[in-house]
Design an enzyme around this catalytic site. Sequence first.
Site, PDB file in Angstrom:
ATOM      1  N   SER A  14       0.608  -1.245  -0.163  1.00 56.19           N
ATOM      2  CA  SER A  14       0.029   0.115   0.042  1.00 56.19           C
ATOM      3  C   SER A  14       0.773   1.524  -0.015  1.00 56.19           C
ATOM      4  O   SER A  14       0.394   2.251   0.528  1.00 56.19           O
ATOM      5  CB  SER A  14      -0.845   0.041   1.195  1.00 56.19           C
ATOM      6  OG  SER A  14      -1.741  -1.043   1.314  1.00 56.19           O
ATOM      7  N   LEU A  15       2.001   1.118  -0.461  1.00 57.83           N
ATOM      8  CA  LEU A  15       2.846   2.430  -0.645  1.00 57.83           C
ATOM      9  C   LEU A  15       2.409   3.150  -1.921  1.00 57.83           C
ATOM     10  O   LEU A  15       3.021   4.266  -1.960  1.00 57.83           O
ATOM     11  CB  LEU A  15       4.167   1.902  -0.621  1.00 57.83           C
ATOM     12  CG  LEU A  15       4.868   1.496   0.491  1.00 57.83           C
ATOM     13  CD1 LEU A  15       6.382   1.409   0.190  1.00 57.83           C
ATOM     14  CD2 LEU A  15       4.846   2.612   1.578  1.00 57.83           C
ATOM     15  N   LYS A  17       2.669   1.970  -5.465  1.00 61.48           N
ATOM     16  CA  LYS A  17       3.268   1.717  -6.381  1.00 61.48           C
ATOM     17  C   LYS A  17       2.496   1.871  -7.810  1.00 61.48           C
ATOM     18  O   LYS A  17       3.182   2.435  -8.468  1.00 61.48           O
ATOM     19  CB  LYS A  17       3.422   0.127  -6.327  1.00 61.48           C
ATOM     20  CG  LYS A  17       5.033  -0.102  -6.131  1.00 61.48           C
ATOM     21  CD  LYS A  17       5.129  -1.763  -6.282  1.00 61.48           C
ATOM     22  CE  LYS A  17       4.637  -2.261  -5.411  1.00 61.48           C
ATOM     23  NZ  LYS A  17       3.817  -3.851  -5.702  1.00 61.48           N
ATOM     24  N   ILE A  19       0.374   4.386  -8.254  1.00 62.47           N
ATOM     25  CA  ILE A  19       0.498   5.479  -8.872  1.00 62.47           C
ATOM     26  C   ILE A  19       1.795   6.119  -9.124  1.00 62.47           C
ATOM     27  O   ILE A  19       2.024   6.985 -10.116  1.00 62.47           O
ATOM     28  CB  ILE A  19      -0.202   6.365  -7.506  1.00 62.47           C
ATOM     29  CG1 ILE A  19      -1.771   6.152  -7.525  1.00 62.47           C
ATOM     30  CG2 ILE A  19       0.037   8.231  -7.803  1.00 62.47           C
ATOM     31  CD1 ILE A  19      -2.630   6.998  -6.748  1.00 62.47           C
ATOM     32  N   GLU A 139       5.062  -3.148 -13.371  1.00 61.42           N
ATOM     33  CA  GLU A 139       4.808  -2.836 -11.946  1.00 61.42           C
ATOM     34  C   GLU A 139       4.714  -4.506 -11.351  1.00 61.42           C
ATOM     35  O   GLU A 139       3.790  -5.126 -11.801  1.00 61.42           O
ATOM     36  CB  GLU A 139       3.617  -2.046 -11.564  1.00 61.42           C
ATOM     37  CG  GLU A 139       3.589  -1.888 -10.005  1.00 61.42           C
ATOM     38  CD  GLU A 139       2.171  -1.369  -9.713  1.00 61.42           C
ATOM     39  OE1 GLU A 139       1.519  -0.808 -10.677  1.00 61.42           O
ATOM     40  OE2 GLU A 139       1.773  -1.549  -8.427  1.00 61.42           O
ATOM     41  N   LYS A 188      16.552   1.811   8.276  1.00 59.91           N
ATOM     42  CA  LYS A 188      16.909   0.234   8.323  1.00 59.91           C
ATOM     43  C   LYS A 188      15.821  -0.508   7.554  1.00 59.91           C
ATOM     44  O   LYS A 188      16.063  -1.428   6.741  1.00 59.91           O
ATOM     45  CB  LYS A 188      16.789  -0.061   9.796  1.00 59.91           C
ATOM     46  CG  LYS A 188      17.479  -1.508   9.907  1.00 59.91           C
ATOM     47  CD  LYS A 188      18.887  -1.636   9.648  1.00 59.91           C
ATOM     48  CE  LYS A 188      19.704  -1.526  10.812  1.00 59.91           C
ATOM     49  NZ  LYS A 188      21.071  -1.253  10.502  1.00 59.91           N
ATOM     50  N   PRO A 189      14.404  -0.328   7.618  1.00 57.83           N
ATOM     51  CA  PRO A 189      13.704  -1.094   6.581  1.00 57.83           C
ATOM     52  C   PRO A 189      13.919  -1.166   5.242  1.00 57.83           C
ATOM     53  O   PRO A 189      13.768  -1.965   4.524  1.00 57.83           O
ATOM     54  CB  PRO A 189      12.282  -0.557   7.095  1.00 57.83           C
ATOM     55  CG  PRO A 189      12.499   0.087   8.140  1.00 57.83           C
ATOM     56  CD  PRO A 189      13.856   0.591   8.334  1.00 57.83           C
ATOM     57  N   CYS A 382     -24.970   0.713 -13.524  1.00 59.76           N
ATOM     58  CA  CYS A 382     -24.757  -0.721 -13.522  1.00 59.76           C
ATOM     59  C   CYS A 382     -25.938  -1.119 -12.356  1.00 59.76           C
ATOM     60  O   CYS A 382     -27.152  -1.140 -12.828  1.00 59.76           O
ATOM     61  CB  CYS A 382     -23.533  -1.426 -13.244  1.00 59.76           C
ATOM     62  SG  CYS A 382     -23.339  -3.024 -13.994  1.00 59.76           S
ATOM     63  N   TYR A 383     -25.626  -1.862 -11.330  1.00 58.63           N
ATOM     64  CA  TYR A 383     -26.606  -2.441 -10.258  1.00 58.63           C
ATOM     65  C   TYR A 383     -27.358  -1.200  -9.939  1.00 58.63           C
ATOM     66  O   TYR A 383     -28.729  -1.217  -9.515  1.00 58.63           O
ATOM     67  CB  TYR A 383     -25.656  -2.865  -9.172  1.00 58.63           C
ATOM     68  CG  TYR A 383     -26.495  -4.002  -8.201  1.00 58.63           C
ATOM     69  CD1 TYR A 383     -27.397  -5.106  -9.011  1.00 58.63           C
ATOM     70  CD2 TYR A 383     -26.477  -3.834  -6.957  1.00 58.63           C
ATOM     71  CE1 TYR A 383     -28.055  -5.997  -8.115  1.00 58.63           C
ATOM     72  CE2 TYR A 383     -27.262  -4.767  -6.123  1.00 58.63           C
ATOM     73  CZ  TYR A 383     -27.891  -5.793  -6.745  1.00 58.63           C
ATOM     74  OH  TYR A 383     -28.769  -6.625  -6.023  1.00 58.63           O
ATOM     75  N   HIS A 516     -20.247   1.165 -17.173  1.00 64.33           N
ATOM     76  CA  HIS A 516     -19.328   1.713 -16.140  1.00 64.33           C
ATOM     77  C   HIS A 516     -18.683   3.021 -16.821  1.00 64.33           C
ATOM     78  O   HIS A 516     -17.456   2.731 -17.272  1.00 64.33           O
ATOM     79  CB  HIS A 516     -18.449   0.757 -15.617  1.00 64.33           C
ATOM     80  CG  HIS A 516     -18.897  -0.058 -14.776  1.00 64.33           C
ATOM     81  ND1 HIS A 516     -19.524   0.027 -13.390  1.00 64.33           N
ATOM     82  CD2 HIS A 516     -19.495  -1.463 -14.746  1.00 64.33           C
ATOM     83  CE1 HIS A 516     -19.887  -1.255 -12.752  1.00 64.33           C
ATOM     84  NE2 HIS A 516     -20.213  -1.911 -13.831  1.00 64.33           N
ATOM     85  N   GLU A 518     -17.580   5.488 -15.589  1.00 66.77           N
ATOM     86  CA  GLU A 518     -16.265   5.809 -14.546  1.00 66.77           C
ATOM     87  C   GLU A 518     -15.096   5.372 -15.045  1.00 66.77           C
ATOM     88  O   GLU A 518     -13.994   5.829 -14.882  1.00 66.77           O
ATOM     89  CB  GLU A 518     -16.426   5.718 -13.317  1.00 66.77           C
ATOM     90  CG  GLU A 518     -16.341   4.079 -12.699  1.00 66.77           C
ATOM     91  CD  GLU A 518     -17.741   3.323 -13.037  1.00 66.77           C
ATOM     92  OE1 GLU A 518     -18.536   3.828 -13.638  1.00 66.77           O
ATOM     93  OE2 GLU A 518     -17.967   2.323 -12.421  1.00 66.77           O
TER      94      GLU A 518
HETATM   95  N1  GLN Z   1     -25.158  -7.454 -10.314  1.00 68.26           N
HETATM   96  C1  GLN Z   1     -25.530  -6.997 -11.435  1.00 68.26           C
HETATM   97  C2  GLN Z   1     -25.221  -7.795 -12.541  1.00 68.26           C
HETATM   98  O1  GLN Z   1     -24.241  -8.715 -12.505  1.00 68.26           O
HETATM   99  C3  GLN Z   1     -24.874  -5.568 -11.510  1.00 68.26           C
HETATM  100  C4  GLN Z   1     -23.220  -5.779 -11.854  1.00 68.26           C
HETATM  101  C5  GLN Z   1     -22.595  -4.437 -11.701  1.00 68.26           C
HETATM  102  O2  GLN Z   1     -23.039  -3.474 -10.768  1.00 68.26           O
HETATM  103  N2  GLN Z   1     -21.330  -4.149 -12.185  1.00 68.26           N
HETATM  104  O3  GLN Z   1     -25.794  -7.488 -13.634  1.00 68.26           O
END
Ligand code: GLN
Length: 544
Positions: A14-15, A17, A19, A139, A188-189, A382-383, A516, A518
Amino acid sequence: MTRYIFITGGVVSSLGKGIASAALGALLQARGYKVRLRKLDPYLNVDPGTMSPYQHGEVFVTDDGAESDLDLGHYERFTGVSAEQSDNITTGRIYQNIINKERRGDYLGATVQVIPHVTNAIKDFVLSDAGDVDFVLCEIGGTVGDIEGLPFFEAIRQLNQELEPLQAVFVHLTLLPFISTAGEMKTKPTQHSVKELRSIGIQPNILLCRSERPIPEGERRKIGLFCNVRQDSVIEALDSEHIYEVPLDYHRRGLDKEVLKHFGINNAPEPDLSRWHDISDSLRTPDGSVEIAIVGKYVSLPDAYKSLIEALHHGGLANQVKVKIRWVQSEEFDSDDADLEAKLRGAHAIMLPGGFGERGATGKIRTAQYAREKKIPCFGICYGMQMAVVEAARNMAQIDGAGTSEFGAPKAKIVGLMEEWTKGNAKEVRSESTDLGGTLRLGSYTALLKKGSRVAEIYGSESIEERHRHRYEVNIDFKEQLEEAGLSFSGLSPDGKLPEIVEIPDHPWYIGVQYHPELKSRPFEPHPLFSSFIGAAKVQSRLV
Ligand code: GLN
């Protein structure tokens, strides 16, 4: 000639790497070089697709449908280079390939061993498909000393011998803890970590030392001396206020210059860091702030929503506002006496992220209803989108027994298991008994947007490509009924069978997407949906 940079980690995990690798890639890119970043993960899972988000954080999906490590998301965001399936490998995948080959008899009777078969497979992966790239940054996941990491370290040691002189550089990321009772920074580490690396034949060229405080000159000298590294190559890596300032910080400390020096490149063009300075200025001088409530299941580990958080910040950059996140556990809203108002009051917009399974699903449905009725900007992904559609079916269209077949068998299957869909010219078929790993609808698919819809306006286009990762799908059979009730199906798959986007035109901002978005947002190119969503939150912030 393609050159290789191997980034390893020591002392603790978690250092950052991922980024650090992404930032170094960005710095080389700023000097005009073409870069590619890869992640080698020593764990035994074939990919992170079936791993719990609590353990492993987000699963990052590439255009070509790989379920990969979240570090690939950092690489994409920092360099803008889209990652591919061939940029992430795990021990599990290597063994799967080797064992398949062994069963086919491809080894012609040879004894199959870690050295050379596993190490060769790792080397092939590193060297594959480099094309006209100037630098491949690899990495290595985990920390030096991990048992499962050994074949990877051995493979990169061998590569360094086999490549031309000055064709590979080792960067080792370590930690310099500050012991407050002694008032001292401890080297030392780091010494031990480098000793461990050297014992397996790797002499790091550069040490990137994470530290909370500036490293005194004397300590850098000492680290250099004990670790057999030039003092100038002991680079201070302090905590940055914003991750998008890491490239600027590393450049100030001379990281890119040192890396190039180790490759014998002394005439590299100066980097053009203007876009990083612009981002830094925007981050430091916002016009105000907005607060977004993320109502999700994995909120105790924000890494599970890594790309989502970043995309929200990118939306903030596009609107010159700081985005504050309020984490809300969707499960808390599952019970009938849940007080949504108490938890959501004052939030300028609500995000319903992706997820799996029953827990927290009712909470998401209730949240969707709250945002719809209170006219608070709401973005379902999505969900989150699926639950918003179930809510609309229950409460707008009054469809009795509306639900999802992801858990239980609802009377009205508003969301159901996708059994067939087309990918390119091929038909994909699934059933309840199909393996869980790698069998979702994955990667980039086209969606066609309805003329005049809000999403068509936001995207400025009627055809988009977005990345998917889901097994269930909104049932197109309910389209008419839901549209009559006020939920518009404004994006569909090209064959018109799979709903991709829903929106409520009679609402300040209410959009649900099956994909998605994002995953494709970048600081320099904020995703249009996130820019628009944060814009709506900004409007809302002036109203409340
Ligand atoms: N569980 C839902 C599906 O499989 C939505 C998946 C998600 O949100 N990535 O369709």
